[in-house]
Write an enzyme that holds these catalytic residues in place. Structure first.
Site, PDB file in Angstrom:
ATOM      1  N   ARG A 116       0.800  -1.218   0.000  1.00 21.60           N
ATOM      2  CA  ARG A 116       0.000   0.000   0.000  1.00 21.60           C
ATOM      3  C   ARG A 116       0.840   1.279   0.000  1.00 21.60           C
ATOM      4  NH1 ARG A 116      -5.214   0.223   3.661  1.00 21.60           N
ATOM      5  NH2 ARG A 116      -3.728  -0.526   5.177  1.00 21.60           N
ATOM      6  N   ASP A 153      -3.461  -1.436  -3.207  1.00 21.68           N
ATOM      7  CA  ASP A 153      -4.292  -1.598  -2.025  1.00 21.68           C
ATOM      8  C   ASP A 153      -5.110  -2.867  -2.282  1.00 21.68           C
ATOM      9  OD1 ASP A 153      -6.287  -1.628  -0.197  1.00 21.68           O
ATOM     10  OD2 ASP A 153      -6.917   0.453  -0.486  1.00 21.68           O
ATOM     11  N   VAL A 154      -4.818  -3.914  -1.543  1.00 25.14           N
ATOM     12  CA  VAL A 154      -5.391  -5.223  -1.895  1.00 25.14           C
ATOM     13  C   VAL A 154      -6.913  -5.208  -1.982  1.00 25.14           C
ATOM     14  CG1 VAL A 154      -3.489  -6.682  -1.110  1.00 25.14           C
ATOM     15  CG2 VAL A 154      -5.265  -6.014   0.507  1.00 25.14           C
ATOM     16  N   HIS A 197       6.197 -24.037   6.127  1.00 25.32           N
ATOM     17  CA  HIS A 197       7.649 -23.895   5.949  1.00 25.32           C
ATOM     18  C   HIS A 197       8.433 -25.055   6.546  1.00 25.32           C
ATOM     19  CE1 HIS A 197       7.712 -22.240  10.062  1.00 25.32           C
ATOM     20  NE2 HIS A 197       9.012 -22.449  10.055  1.00 25.32           N
ATOM     21  N   ASP A 218      -1.811 -22.968  15.825  1.00 27.30           N
ATOM     22  CA  ASP A 218      -0.608 -22.352  15.249  1.00 27.30           C
ATOM     23  C   ASP A 218       0.414 -23.409  14.819  1.00 27.30           C
ATOM     24  OD1 ASP A 218       1.164 -20.129  14.646  1.00 27.30           O
ATOM     25  OD2 ASP A 218       2.267 -20.636  16.478  1.00 27.30           O
ATOM     26  N   HIS A 220       2.523 -27.804  11.210  1.00 25.24           N
ATOM     27  CA  HIS A 220       3.889 -28.343  11.218  1.00 25.24           C
ATOM     28  C   HIS A 220       3.949 -29.746  11.844  1.00 25.24           C
ATOM     29  CE1 HIS A 220       4.600 -24.301  10.123  1.00 25.24           C
ATOM     30  NE2 HIS A 220       4.786 -23.790  11.319  1.00 25.24           N
TER      31      HIS A 220
HETATM   32  C1  BG6 Z   1       5.321 -20.561  12.728  1.00 23.41           C
HETATM   33  C2  BG6 Z   1       4.504 -20.260  13.954  1.00 23.41           C
HETATM   34  O1  BG6 Z   1       4.545 -21.165  11.738  1.00 23.41           O
HETATM   35  O2  BG6 Z   1       6.401 -21.418  13.085  1.00 23.41           O
HETATM   36  C3  BG6 Z   1       5.354 -19.657  15.045  1.00 23.41           C
HETATM   37  O3  BG6 Z   1       3.448 -19.359  13.609  1.00 23.41           O
HETATM   38  C4  BG6 Z   1       6.550 -20.540  15.334  1.00 23.41           C
HETATM   39  O4  BG6 Z   1       4.585 -19.455  16.231  1.00 23.41           O
HETATM   40  C5  BG6 Z   1       7.282 -20.885  14.061  1.00 23.41           C
HETATM   41  O5  BG6 Z   1       7.396 -19.861  16.229  1.00 23.41           O
HETATM   42  C6  BG6 Z   1       8.359 -21.927  14.314  1.00 23.41           C
HETATM   43  O6  BG6 Z   1       9.142 -22.096  13.166  1.00 23.41           O
HETATM   44  P1  BG6 Z   1      10.682 -22.494  13.276  1.00 23.41           P
HETATM   45  O7  BG6 Z   1      11.105 -22.672  11.871  1.00 23.41           O
HETATM   46  O8  BG6 Z   1      11.359 -21.346  13.978  1.00 23.41           O
HETATM   47  O9  BG6 Z   1      10.741 -23.746  14.105  1.00 23.41           O
END
Ligand code: BG6
Length: 532
Positions: free
Chosen positions: A62, A107-108, A211, A268, A273
């Site tokens: 933005r 601006d999305v 990730h 979270d 993960h």
């Molecule tokens: C994120 C979470 O996806 O992963 C965070 O939202 C967390 O709360 C993080 O701290 C941990 O990732 P990593 O790669 O640091 O273990």
């Protein structure tokens, strides 16, 4: 000299790992994620000569920056977060990289502000990119990276779609959409998000990021399991007693209270993960290494998690919230309830553990604990498989519980590697004790890319193996939804095994916390009906 690096090695299907030229458009380009992870990862890939020469990167946000100003801001963050601290300081390298970076104000939420993107994507209008050198062509392939909070995913997708910039519009190249987590807050919201994205983007063009899947030691799980003969025969309920998957963190929630307080550790971390680690640990060998075959096997695991009743899931889960304490650096940590943007009466958990089972032929009855917590003494992520004890004869007859079970640890971070623990004689004494064989990744590799580097290359290559498919995400939410519903109806002051929320001192060791919450070790195989 390291023996392993002298061995011949087999390069896997190179056609799958060939990033293609593209316009890489990052929404949320002035935000934290773009500045700390995405652009530094692109810069590192550039320094490693892994990016296609024709790649053009466009930041969209933005703020009213010129391309020149945007490059200056990025320079500071790329140099600060690059893995190549020496090279990164190299002026020529930065100069060459930054000539491929541009800025577009957007601006999305405002459909009008997508007009420059439409001209760029649909018409290859060069005037949109300020100062684009005449010899640089605009690629037809488009990768949209949504580094914005999830409430904006649908509106961006909708606005792109309406402008004819979605992946279902006929176009000469491909158009892919990369979305960050959190992907929904429960099954229903994840499903409606998918529905909104599917309006303009095909499922095969949507890359949902987790990730953890980009971490080298996580990718290695499949290589380790399915490129060896010696582990797979014991990788089942006949030999494995239990599995523990842990992500322990030292940091508290820092400045993320606004997001975190509405989510908590289960949403979270467990939903994504840790569930992904579970799937990769226990899934069957896929028919081939194609992304769909691998993701099909993960989905089968999620379907084999029993449909626990609220009482049962409470008995299998534990939750905690940190109280005032001291972190690993000796600094004071406030009570979670005093963190910025946290509700003063919040019952959001910062520690969650869930012991479940996967009721399939291979793993039925084996307890699998997923646990994660913030503000702990330790920081590590690992998967430990504990094997059954030897028969109670000979050494075991004399030693009882002092004879440690064999275990195999897959260490994800730090010290990525694999540790195998076994019993051996103590030299010079009539005694036996556990020892371990350790493989450390850092000793055999110099090049250790960040998770985001891998994921960006894969998205540019069209390889979705390390991204989450819509059905995976929804099935993972189904389990967490049940847990959340059970916790919501439990008294936070109840005992840990009845759904109570334990206040734990920040900086506590994970071992002490596990003891305080009385985490269950459930060994009985249970027959169930009505799998998820
Ligand atoms: C994120 C979470 O996806 O992963 C965070 O939202 C967390 O709360 C993080 O701290 C941990 O990732 P990593 O790669 O640091 O273990």
């Amino acid at each position: 000299m390291n023996i392993a690096t002298d061995m011949p090695y087999c390069r896997l299907d190179a056609t799958r790992f060939s990033p293609q030229p593209a316009l890489f458009i990052v929404f949320g380009a002035s935000g934290d994620l773009a500045n700390r992870k995405i652009f530094p990862a692109l810069y590192d890939l550039y320094l490693e000569k892994q990016l296609p020469d024709e790649l053009l990167m466009v930041g969209a946000a933005r703020r009213n920056y010129s391309t020149k100003e945007f490059r200056e801001i990025l320079r500071a963050s790329c140099l600060a977060h690059s893995r190549h601290q020496d090279e990164a300081l190299h002026t020529d390298a930065w100069h060459a990289f930054s000539q491929r970076v541009f800025y577009i104000q957007n601006d999305v939420a405002d459909p009008q502000s997508y007009e420059p993107i439409r001209r760029l994507v649909g018409e290859q209008d060069r005037s949109v990119l300020e100062g684009l050198a005449p010899h640089i062509a605009i690629p037809h392939n488009i990768l949209y990276y949504l580094a914005v909070t999830p409430e904006f995913f649908p509106v961006i997708s909708e606005n792109l779609g309406r402008m004819g910039c979605g992946s279902n519009a006929s176009a000469p190249g491909w158009r892919r959409l990369v979305v960050e987590k959190p992907y929904g807050k429960d099954q229903r919201s994840a499903a409606s998000l998918t529905e909104a994205l599917h309006k303009w983007f095909e499922e095969r063009d949507i890359y949902r990021i987790d990730h953890y899947l980009g971490k080298e030691a996580v990718q290695n799980l499949l290589h380790f399991r399915f490129a060896n003969t010696i582990f797979e025969p014991v990788w089942n309920r006949n030999y494995i007693d239990r599995i523990e998957i842990t992500v322990a963190e030292q940091e508290g929630i820092g400045t993320r209270g606004g997001y975190y307080d509405g989510f908590g550790a289960a949403r979270d971390m467990l939903q994504n993960h840790l569930t992904q680690l579970l799937c990769l640990t226990v899934m069957e060998p896929p028919a081939t290494l194609s992304p769909e075959h691998i993701r099909d096997e993960k989905v089968k695991i999620l379907r084999a998690i029993p449909d626990y009743s609220p009482q049962e899931i409470l008995a299998r889960a534990r939750r905690g919230q940190y109280a005032v304490g001291t972190n690993a650096r000796g600094e004071p940590v406030p009570d979670y309830l005093n963190e910025a943007k946290v509700r003063p009466d919040s019952t959001t958990e910062t520690f969650a553990s869930l012991t479940l089972s996967v009721e399939n032929w291979r793993f039925s009855g084996v307890p699998i604990t997923l646990r994660t917590g913030k503000a702990l003494a330790e920081k590590y992520s690992e998967i430990v498989l504990y094997f059954k004890r030897p028969p109670s004869a000979l050494f075991a007859a004399q030693c009882g519980d002092l004879l440690a079970p064999n275990s195999l640890t897959v260490r994800i971070q730090p010290d990525e590697g694999i540790w195998l623990s076994f019993n051996a004689k103590v030299p010079g004494e009539p005694a036996i004790r556990a020892n371990s064989l350790r493989f450390s990744y850092r000793e055999v590799a110099d090049y250790f890319p960040e998770a985001y580097e891998r994921l960006i290359l894969d998205a540019l290559s069209g390889d979705s193996t390390l991204f989450i498919r819509a059905d995976e995400s929804e099935l993972a939410w189904q389990v967490i939804d049940k847990l959340e519903a059970a916790w919501a109806s439990a008294d936070p002051k109840a005992a840990p095994e009845s759904g109570g929320l334990l206040k734990y001192q920040a900086g506590i060791s994970l071992r002490d916390l596990i003891a305080q919450v009385r985490e269950p070790v459930l060994r009985e195989p249970v027959l169930r009906e009505g799998l998820v």
